[in-house]
Design an enzyme around this catalytic site. Structure first.
Site, PDB file in Angstrom:
ATOM      1  N   CYS A  61       0.313   3.710   3.348  1.00 23.97           N
ATOM      2  CA  CYS A  61       0.891   3.107   4.663  1.00 23.97           C
ATOM      3  C   CYS A  61       1.960   3.839   5.142  1.00 23.97           C
ATOM      4  O   CYS A  61       2.944   4.274   4.444  1.00 23.97           O
ATOM      5  CB  CYS A  61       1.016   1.657   4.640  1.00 23.97           C
ATOM      6  SG  CYS A  61      -0.523   0.549   4.811  1.00 23.97           S
ATOM      7  N   HIS A 120      -4.030   0.767   8.242  1.00 21.81           N
ATOM      8  CA  HIS A 120      -4.630   0.284   6.611  1.00 21.81           C
ATOM      9  C   HIS A 120      -6.028  -0.072   6.845  1.00 21.81           C
ATOM     10  O   HIS A 120      -7.030  -0.022   5.835  1.00 21.81           O
ATOM     11  CB  HIS A 120      -3.759  -0.369   6.227  1.00 21.81           C
ATOM     12  CG  HIS A 120      -3.854  -1.129   4.868  1.00 21.81           C
ATOM     13  ND1 HIS A 120      -3.625  -0.238   3.565  1.00 21.81           N
ATOM     14  CD2 HIS A 120      -4.676  -2.255   4.396  1.00 21.81           C
ATOM     15  CE1 HIS A 120      -4.064  -1.018   2.568  1.00 21.81           C
ATOM     16  NE2 HIS A 120      -4.966  -2.009   2.762  1.00 21.81           N
ATOM     17  N   HIS A 163      -6.498   1.626   1.590  1.00 20.43           N
ATOM     18  CA  HIS A 163      -6.377   2.640   2.687  1.00 20.43           C
ATOM     19  C   HIS A 163      -7.379   3.745   2.845  1.00 20.43           C
ATOM     20  O   HIS A 163      -7.621   4.681   1.852  1.00 20.43           O
ATOM     21  CB  HIS A 163      -4.736   3.133   2.506  1.00 20.43           C
ATOM     22  CG  HIS A 163      -4.112   3.653   3.799  1.00 20.43           C
ATOM     23  ND1 HIS A 163      -3.232   2.732   4.397  1.00 20.43           N
ATOM     24  CD2 HIS A 163      -4.486   4.662   4.553  1.00 20.43           C
ATOM     25  CE1 HIS A 163      -2.928   3.695   5.441  1.00 20.43           C
ATOM     26  NE2 HIS A 163      -3.556   4.552   5.458  1.00 20.43           N
ATOM     27  N   HIS A 194      -8.567   7.370   2.893  1.00 21.63           N
ATOM     28  CA  HIS A 194      -8.084   8.378   2.429  1.00 21.63           C
ATOM     29  C   HIS A 194      -9.091   9.221   1.673  1.00 21.63           C
ATOM     30  O   HIS A 194     -10.105   8.445   1.252  1.00 21.63           O
ATOM     31  CB  HIS A 194      -6.781   8.108   1.453  1.00 21.63           C
ATOM     32  CG  HIS A 194      -7.325   7.583   0.105  1.00 21.63           C
ATOM     33  ND1 HIS A 194      -7.423   6.308  -0.135  1.00 21.63           N
ATOM     34  CD2 HIS A 194      -7.362   8.215  -0.885  1.00 21.63           C
ATOM     35  CE1 HIS A 194      -7.740   6.126  -1.326  1.00 21.63           C
ATOM     36  NE2 HIS A 194      -7.634   7.173  -2.091  1.00 21.63           N
ATOM     37  N   CYS A 237       0.958  -1.239   0.019  1.00 19.53           N
ATOM     38  CA  CYS A 237       0.068   0.158  -0.018  1.00 19.53           C
ATOM     39  C   CYS A 237       0.897   1.199  -0.033  1.00 19.53           C
ATOM     40  O   CYS A 237       1.587   1.550   0.872  1.00 19.53           O
ATOM     41  CB  CYS A 237      -0.840   0.056   1.227  1.00 19.53           C
ATOM     42  SG  CYS A 237      -1.768   1.584   1.471  1.00 19.53           S
ATOM     43  N   ASN A 250     -14.141   9.029  -1.493  1.00 18.21           N
ATOM     44  CA  ASN A 250     -14.875   8.150  -2.138  1.00 18.21           C
ATOM     45  C   ASN A 250     -14.551   6.867  -1.417  1.00 18.21           C
ATOM     46  O   ASN A 250     -13.457   6.717  -1.010  1.00 18.21           O
ATOM     47  CB  ASN A 250     -14.273   8.005  -3.640  1.00 18.21           C
ATOM     48  CG  ASN A 250     -14.486   9.015  -4.476  1.00 18.21           C
ATOM     49  OD1 ASN A 250     -15.554   9.808  -4.317  1.00 18.21           O
ATOM     50  ND2 ASN A 250     -13.496   9.432  -5.304  1.00 18.21           N
ATOM     51  N   GLN A 271      -9.489  12.989  -0.805  1.00 16.13           N
ATOM     52  CA  GLN A 271      -8.827  13.706  -1.751  1.00 16.13           C
ATOM     53  C   GLN A 271      -9.267  15.230  -1.584  1.00 16.13           C
ATOM     54  O   GLN A 271     -10.370  15.432  -1.116  1.00 16.13           O
ATOM     55  CB  GLN A 271      -9.105  13.313  -3.196  1.00 16.13           C
ATOM     56  CG  GLN A 271      -8.740  12.139  -3.473  1.00 16.13           C
ATOM     57  CD  GLN A 271      -8.742  11.443  -4.854  1.00 16.13           C
ATOM     58  OE1 GLN A 271      -8.308  12.152  -5.814  1.00 16.13           O
ATOM     59  NE2 GLN A 271      -9.929  10.582  -5.020  1.00 16.13           N
TER      60      GLN A 271
END
Ligand SMILES: [Zn+2]
Length: 347
Positions: free
Chosen positions: A73, A116, A167, A169, A70, A156, A171
């Site tokens: 991470c 994660h 993971h 996250h 990933c 998303n 934007q």
């Protein structure tokens, strides 16, 4: 909150956000990274009056890597990721494969946690508050960059939405223009002001609170409701009770209550379809006033959260009417969606 800006090996900016002032972030990115040649072209559609970002360099981006590879991470012996540190709380960095670049905007990645296997809904209120503070800081910073007109922090979640990294996250897009949906809201706002003398956002929120049938959650400083004309099967709009144009306008009371309200909303979303269902895919994003709008003080910061799942195992596809004509057909009455979202409240 402590903020530590640094640069990745290819020159991209990376910023650590930490809750403790004593934290030292001095890890250096050791990767031999060449800058990605980015070529975004903004093309204007003369018929529709909107813009399309053509970003051909994105075809090579990371796609569903195994968990031990990933890129979000923390770095460890033998595996260098986008984050040089061995651990972190919240980190923001420029996307290596941005849709918007240079004087045509900016795309950033926000890692909500170093864990994660977590999700936003599993964060503690303190961790969620740090993300809110990071979003707010990015809105302030991006407002200073030339050419950026509107800042859109969003998440998303779920493979069904097209997420290519597991993971947790989100934007942040800094657009070089007022986005079409915001332009429509500004137009409605101006028309309502002209015909009634009042603020449309204030009237919508007051009407929802008075009616009550679509209210999902009412805090002291925030109100969440399913909109009267919801486009999506389960859609919630979250407004601060005191209207502000953007995240920078939120006062401490609203900031302190936000994590509790938002985490509860996300947890309810995961329960809509029952405990035996995989986590609900969703899109969640902040609508903020463009920096250039003349009447930006009239705009109301709010968050829009919705899922594309309409029932267990079935997704809502944007088919002929939605994709072809922009007319949504919603199978779930907004009042029924609100009722369901109240039923699944955390006891
Ligand atoms: Zn990861």
């Amino acid at each position: 909150m402590k903020k530590t800006p640094t640069r990745l090996a290819d020159g991209r900016e990376l910023i650590y956000y930490d809750s403790a002032d004593a934290v030292v972030r001095d890890a250096v990115d050791p990767r031999p990274l060449e800058p990605v040649a980015t070529t975004t072209e903004i093309r204007f559609d003369r018929l529709l009056g909107d813009s399309v970002a053509i970003a051909s360099h994105r075809q090579g981006r990371t796609y569903h890597p195994p968990a031990d590879q990933c890129p979000l991470c923390p770095s460890r012996e033998g595996w260098q990721t986008e984050i040089p540190a061995a651990d972190y709380e919240v980190v923001v960095f420029e996307n290596r494969f941005p849709s918007l670049t240079g004087d045509k905007g900016r795309c950033e990645v926000v890692c909500f946690t170093s864990d994660h296997d977590a999700s936003f809904a599993s964060l503690t209120p303190d961790a969620a508050r740090l993300v809110l503070d990071a979003w707010t800081d990015r809105t302030r910073e991006l407002s200073q960059l030339p050419g950026i007109v509107q800042v859109y922090p969003f998440e998303n979640r779920g493979e069904e939405i097209g997420v290519t990294l597991g993971h947790p996250h989100g934007q942040i897009y800094g657009y070089p223009f007022v986005t079409p949906r915001t332009a429509l809201m500004l137009r409605s706002l101006a028309e309502h002001r002209a015909t009634t003398g009042r603020n449309l956002f204030d009237d919508v929120l007051a009407d929802e609170r008075a009616d009550g049938s679509r209210i999902v959650l009412a805090g002291e400083h925030w109100t969440a409701f399913v909109p009267y004309a919801a486009h999506w099967p389960y859609e919630v709009h979250l407004y601060p009770n005191r209207r502000v144009p953007d995240l920078l306008g939120l006062d401490e009371d609203a900031r302190a209550e936000f994590p509790h309200i938002y985490l509860e909303l996300l947890r309810r979303f995961d329960r809509i379809f029952g405990d035996d269902q995989p986590p609900t895919p969703y899109i969640s994003g902040w609508h903020q006033a463009p920096f250039t709008a003349a009447d930006r003080r009239e705009f109301a910061l709010h968050l829009e959260l919705f899922t594309i799942r309409r029932t267990s195992g079935k997704l809502k596809f944007l088919a002929g009417s939605e994709s072809g004509m922009g007319v949504f057909v919603n199978d779930v009455p907004p009042e029924a969606a609100a009722l369901r979202l109240r039923e699944v409240a955390t006891p």
